[in-house]
Design a protein around this motif. Structure first.
Motif, short mmCIF file in Angstrom:
data_model
loop_
_atom_site.label_atom_id
_atom_site.label_comp_id
_atom_site.label_asym_id
_atom_site.label_seq_id
_atom_site.Cartn_x
_atom_site.Cartn_y
_atom_site.Cartn_z
N ARG A 198 3.65 -8.41 -4.43
CA ARG A 198 4.43 -8.44 -5.66
C ARG A 198 5.90 -8.60 -5.26
N TYR A 199 6.67 -9.18 -6.18
CA TYR A 199 8.10 -9.36 -5.90
C TYR A 199 8.89 -9.21 -7.19
N THR A 200 10.00 -8.50 -7.11
CA THR A 200 10.92 -8.43 -8.23
C THR A 200 12.33 -8.24 -7.68
N VAL A 201 13.33 -8.33 -8.56
CA VAL A 201 14.72 -8.30 -8.11
C VAL A 201 15.53 -7.36 -8.97
N VAL A 202 16.69 -6.97 -8.44
CA VAL A 202 17.68 -6.19 -9.19
C VAL A 202 19.03 -6.82 -8.94
N LEU A 238 3.91 5.36 0.12
CA LEU A 238 4.33 4.04 0.59
C LEU A 238 3.59 3.62 1.85
N ASN A 239 3.06 4.60 2.57
CA ASN A 239 2.50 4.33 3.90
C ASN A 239 0.99 4.43 3.86
N VAL A 240 0.40 3.37 3.34
CA VAL A 240 -1.04 3.28 3.15
C VAL A 240 -1.50 1.92 3.66
N GLU A 241 -2.79 1.76 3.78
CA GLU A 241 -3.32 0.46 4.20
C GLU A 241 -3.00 -0.58 3.14
N PRO A 272 5.35 -4.64 7.24
CA PRO A 272 4.55 -4.35 8.43
C PRO A 272 3.27 -3.62 8.05
N LYS A 273 2.42 -3.42 9.01
CA LYS A 273 1.16 -2.72 8.80
C LYS A 273 1.42 -1.33 8.19
N ASN A 274 0.63 -0.98 7.17
CA ASN A 274 0.69 0.33 6.51
C ASN A 274 2.04 0.61 5.85
N HIS A 275 2.71 -0.44 5.41
CA HIS A 275 3.97 -0.28 4.68
C HIS A 275 3.91 -1.11 3.41
N ALA A 276 3.98 -0.42 2.26
CA ALA A 276 3.74 -1.07 0.99
C ALA A 276 5.02 -1.55 0.30
N LEU A 277 6.20 -1.24 0.86
CA LEU A 277 7.45 -1.62 0.21
C LEU A 277 8.49 -2.02 1.25
N ALA A 278 9.22 -3.08 0.97
CA ALA A 278 10.37 -3.48 1.78
C ALA A 278 11.52 -3.84 0.84
N TYR A 287 0.49 -5.75 -3.37
CA TYR A 287 0.04 -5.99 -4.74
C TYR A 287 -0.74 -4.79 -5.30
N ASP A 288 -1.61 -4.21 -4.50
CA ASP A 288 -2.45 -3.12 -4.98
C ASP A 288 -1.74 -1.77 -4.91
N ALA A 289 -1.02 -1.50 -3.82
CA ALA A 289 -0.41 -0.18 -3.64
C ALA A 289 0.84 0.01 -4.50
N LEU A 290 1.51 -1.08 -4.88
CA LEU A 290 2.77 -0.99 -5.62
C LEU A 290 2.66 -1.66 -6.99
N SER A 291 1.66 -1.27 -7.77
CA SER A 291 1.54 -1.81 -9.12
C SER A 291 2.71 -1.36 -10.00
#
Length: 494
Positions: free
Chosen positions: A248-252, A239-242, A415-421, A439-443
């Protein structure tokens, strides 16, 4: 409500500007689904225009003092144009929810223009199931999630018939464009007010030495805990990458009753259950990526509102941050919940949030260049793996021009270097998750969404089995015998 021309940004509001970069946007938002045909665009514009005086900040933009002489100020925008901020679009056929979430991802990928008031609202039509969507997008320096609920007064009503809103006697007219001298003076006034508040605090401490000593001791302990947390960075994860600028966005969709059922069965709070569900989903997601989780405890940055009741309906951020544990090393869901509860109870008793507030107060006297560095220290991305924010919403239906709001989904920021919130908001019996990913890190963002559903379902099943009344021995034996007979019959037929 104090939202004046030439108001100076608070230290924490200015820090969100300092932390923003080309890939780390600092706007937040929400997606609202409403039933029925969308109101005419002009009707929406008139509705918002008739209520803008309730939130004067929506007609103000940022102004920078010359030579970085102080923090930015809010000033009236003399060229304010509502049609720029409120926009209309439609999904192509068939207009599925997946198409809507892709549109949300694209719109949240675009930074707000700092030369204008820092908000947008999109009206989205063409939804497959009918109805329409409203997407709001607001810079974090303007508003936080808790005060965002108060701002629903701009658009929403508690009855199908829109309420009559009192208006000022005079129509809104912007102040004249401030000169460099005005900006410097406005910053100086803001600094003087902060200093006066500090002096008042000192005088109060002299009058109440015992309570002041307790507060000072708590503050010192809190700063120590924040420093200690800074010496212990969060573990490295996928999760902690550039990250890049695209989202991307989705819901539950979930039921608030399910979270309360789990809480009542096993103890803790609804927020403890939320963190446990997220932990279970992260555990499954990491395993899907081939990452081992033995002995691994992730950390979530959990914003905590420090807004008092006397500050309701005010803009700007009144938040502190706590770093909450996500025990992905625990397989058993109930044991995971108990570990989260124990840790969160300890955090609530600790001084971590107090320490964060003290550091924010110290930043209040820092010049902008130092503030930018200090805000990054206070909000160091090394200290957590992802943001998990849970915002309580109204537990009654709301309406937009007579159309009922059926769903609401929050949107956080990366934030910087955080691929998910992960953002959660309750509304009218719902407890809905909005998942924002790079978009790229969390396909595989949908895999994480499925993990949320599975993690919650496991806890619900366990809670129901715990709370359901035990059967009588004869009833159980009879059921067992009937089941055995049925199985023998099926075997004979087979």
């Amino acid at each position: 409500m104090a939202q004046q021309h030439l108001d100076r940004l608070t230290a924490i509001d200015a820090s969100f500007l300092a932390q923003e970069g080309p890939a780390s946007h600092m706007h937040i938002g929400g997606v609202v689904l409403c039933e029925g045909p969308a109101p005419r665009f002009e009707e929406i514009l008139d509705h918002i225009r008739s209520r803008l005086h309730l939130v004067p900040r929506y007609r103000q933009r940022l102004a920078e003092p010359p030579l970085e002489a102080g923090r930015p100020l809010w000033v009236d925008d003399p060229t304010f144009n509502l049609e720029y901020h409120v926009r209309q679009t439609a999904l192509p056929a068939p207009g599925t929810e997946d198409q809507l979430w892709r549109l949300v991802g694209r719109l949240m990928s675009q930074q707000l223009d700092r030369s204008k008031p820092l908000w947008e609202m999109w009206i989205v039509e063409g939804l497959e199931r009918g109805g329409f969507a409203l997407l709001s997008k607001t810079h974090h320096s303007l508003i936080d999630g808790i005060s965002g609920v108060d701002l629903a007064t701009v658009m929403f009503d508690v009855t199908p018939v829109p309420a009559e809103v009192p208006h000022p006697d005079e129509p809104w007219r912007p102040h004249r464009e401030p000169t460099p001298v005005d900006l410097v003076a406005g910053g100086a006034i803001g600094l003087a007010k902060a200093a006066a508040a500090g002096v008042a605090g000192v005088l109060g401490a002299i009058a109440r030495p015992q309570s002041a000593l307790r507060a000072a001791t708590e503050a010192a302990e809190g700063v120590g805990e924040v420093v200690w947390a800074g010496l212990n960075p969060a573990p490295a994860t996928p999760l902690n990458v550039e990250i890049g600028p695209h989202r991307r966005y989705t819901v539950v969709r979930n039921s608030l009753a399910d979270f309360k059922l789990i809480k009542n069965a096993f103890g803790g709070t609804v927020n403890d259950v939320v963190l446990t569900v997220v932990s279970g989903a992260l555990r499954a997601w990491l395993h899907g990526r081939g990452v081992r989780t033995e002995g691994v405890e992730l950390r979530a940055l959990v914003p905590v509102s420090t807004r008092g009741n006397h500050e309701a309906n005010t803009l700007g951020n009144r938040i502190a941050a706590m770093r909450a544990p996500l025990p992905v090393y625990i397989d058993d869901p109930v044991a995971r919940l108990r570990a989260v509860k124990l840790a969160m109870d300890g955090l609530k008793e600790s001084k971590q949030a107090v320490g964060a507030e003290v550091l924010t107060g110290v930043q209040g006297f820092a010049p902008p260049t130092i503030l930018a560095q200090a805000s990054r220290l206070n909000f160091s991305t090394r200290l957590f793996n992802l943001i998990v924010t849970n915002v309580p919403g109204p537990q009654l239906p709301l309406y937009v021009r007579g159309r009922e709001m059926t769903d609401v989904f929050p949107v956080a920021f990366l934030p910087k270097n955080h691929a998910l919130a992960v953002a959660i908001m309750s509304y009218n019996g719902q407890m809905n998750f909005g998942l924002l990913g790079d978009y790229d890190a969390l396909s595989d963002l949908e895999d994480f969404a499925e993990g949320i559903r599975t993690s919650l379902a496991e806890l619900v099943a366990l809670a129901r089995s715990r709370t359901s009344p035990p059967r009588a021995a004869g009833e159980a034996n009879g059921a067992s015998a009937n089941g055995a007979s049925a199985r023998r019959g099926a075997g004979a037929r087979g």
